[in-house]
Design an enzyme around this catalytic site. Structure first.
Site, PDB file in Angstrom:
ATOM      1  N   GLY A 128      30.776  38.575  35.285  1.00 15.27           N
ATOM      2  CA  GLY A 128      29.672  39.548  34.552  1.00 15.27           C
ATOM      3  C   GLY A 128      28.706  38.888  34.415  1.00 15.27           C
ATOM      4  N   ASN A 129      28.338  37.510  34.267  1.00 17.54           N
ATOM      5  CA  ASN A 129      27.271  36.993  33.951  1.00 17.54           C
ATOM      6  C   ASN A 129      26.162  37.091  35.304  1.00 17.54           C
ATOM      7  OD1 ASN A 129      29.295  35.271  35.511  1.00 17.54           O
ATOM      8  ND2 ASN A 129      27.857  33.459  35.071  1.00 17.54           N
ATOM      9  N   LYS A 150      42.270  35.504  34.938  1.00 21.16           N
ATOM     10  CA  LYS A 150      41.509  34.653  36.188  1.00 21.16           C
ATOM     11  C   LYS A 150      42.677  33.791  36.427  1.00 21.16           C
ATOM     12  CE  LYS A 150      37.068  35.271  34.120  1.00 21.16           C
ATOM     13  NZ  LYS A 150      36.534  36.340  34.787  1.00 21.16           N
ATOM     14  N   LYS A 195      43.107  50.077  26.956  1.00 20.00           N
ATOM     15  CA  LYS A 195      41.557  49.644  27.353  1.00 20.00           C
ATOM     16  C   LYS A 195      40.581  50.598  26.834  1.00 20.00           C
ATOM     17  CE  LYS A 195      39.012  46.682  29.991  1.00 20.00           C
ATOM     18  NZ  LYS A 195      38.894  45.320  29.892  1.00 20.00           N
ATOM     19  N   LYS A 245      39.369  43.252  37.955  1.00 17.55           N
ATOM     20  CA  LYS A 245      38.647  42.955  39.328  1.00 17.55           C
ATOM     21  C   LYS A 245      39.162  41.762  39.873  1.00 17.55           C
ATOM     22  CE  LYS A 245      35.430  39.790  38.034  1.00 17.55           C
ATOM     23  NZ  LYS A 245      35.150  38.387  38.311  1.00 17.55           N
TER      24      LYS A 245
END
Length: 310
Positions: free
Chosen positions: A10-11, A272, A126, A210
């Protein structure tokens, strides 16, 4: 040529449209470095803030005008893929041309296959979109949406987050790679779809992580490495504590042990590491790298980051 799937965090995209346009220029420099080094790169990315903004805008419009319909989450993901990909491909194409590298960059509106029987559909969790009062939430429930109270702030729509079981357009991605092009794909985890009768597909009210989708894509493309870019340079044990330990590498067995011991935070580093593990265990010799965008080149050169291996 070494093939990598590069999952942007996201960064690398910012939190709004203006920030995104600035952030992708920085990301383009780092990605172009890898292409210049001779790597075959597939780009994937998240869409957290972006798909939320799209969904909120559509919900707000539907509140004001009853003739407007609420947009399915699958359509919101598709819309986010289009405009995020547009910014990435233009920024990267410009950066490559400034280096006299003439390689086309193309965004693929990508679908991710999920299992209709995934247990996540039994307990959607979510949260997405706007807050509603109880009366509005009851009306939404009657329309078929799952609604949950959110920590005293109101009611919100919730969707499932199933695991990906296949990337529908992976053959298209492979064809672009073999043609010497750079694909931007699996945006936001891909548009979640389920099989319906025959060979058809139907959008699901869900979002796909993702990193897990990127791992599945990397598996189907037989990539050499999955690179997950995030906000930290290395994975750590006891993160943020006085005895924090940065990891240069870990075997799949060590990673599984650390997961059981609770070293990685859910919703942050845990998915992750789990995604990296799923790719590493999908075939012999496969590796994953977790590091930050600015360190991607050094990470692939073995100078930093955390490598997960089989």
């Amino acid at each position: 040529m070494k093939r990598i799937v590069l999952a942007l965090g996201g960064n690398a995209l910012g939190d709004n449209l203006h920030e995104q346009m600035v952030a992708v220029k920085t990301a383009a420099i780092a990605i172009a470095d890898l292409i210049e080094d001779g790597l075959e790169v597939v780009i994937t990315h998240g869409n957290g803030p972006q798909v939320g903004m799209i969904n909120l805008a559509m919900e707000t419009a539907a509140k004001v005008d009853e003739s407007l319909f609420y947009i399915p989450m699958s359509v919101c993901v598709a819309m986010s893929q289009g405009y995020i990909g547009y910014d990435i491909q233009n920024a990267l194409r410009e950066e490559l041309l400034s280096r006299e590298i003439d390689k086309p960059v193309a965004t693929i509106v990508t679908q991710t296959l999920v299992d209709a029987n995934d247990p996540a559909f039994d307990n959607p969790s979510k949260p997405i979109g706007a807050f509603y009062d109880e009366t509005e939430a009851e009306a939404m429930t009657k329309r078929g949406y799952n609604m949950k109270e959110d920590a005293g702030r109101g009611w919100r729509r919730v969707v499932a987050s199933p695991k990906p079981i296949g990337i529908v357009e992976s053959c298209t991605v492979r064809a672009l790679l073999e043609a010497g092009q750079i694909p931007v794909t699996v945006g936001g985890g891909g548009i979640p779809v389920r099989k319906k009768g025959g060979k058809g597909l139907k959008g699901a009210s869900a979002v796909v992580d993702k990193d897990f989708a990127s791992a599945k894509l990397a598996e189907e493309l037989e990539a050499d490495m999955l690179v997950i870019l995030t906000a930290v340079e290395k994975v750590a044990l006891n993160y943020g504590k006085s005895d924090q330990k940065l990891l240069t590498e870990m075997s799949s067995e060590e990673a599984e042990c650390y997961i059981k011991e609770g070293h990685f935070a859910p919703g942050s580093m845990l998915p992750k590491v789990e995604a990296a593990l799923s790719f590493v265990k999908s075939g012999p010799g496969r590796k994953a790298l977790i590091t930050m965008l600015e360190k991607a080149r050094d990470g692939l050169a073995g100078k930093t980051g955390t490598v997960i291996y089989g």
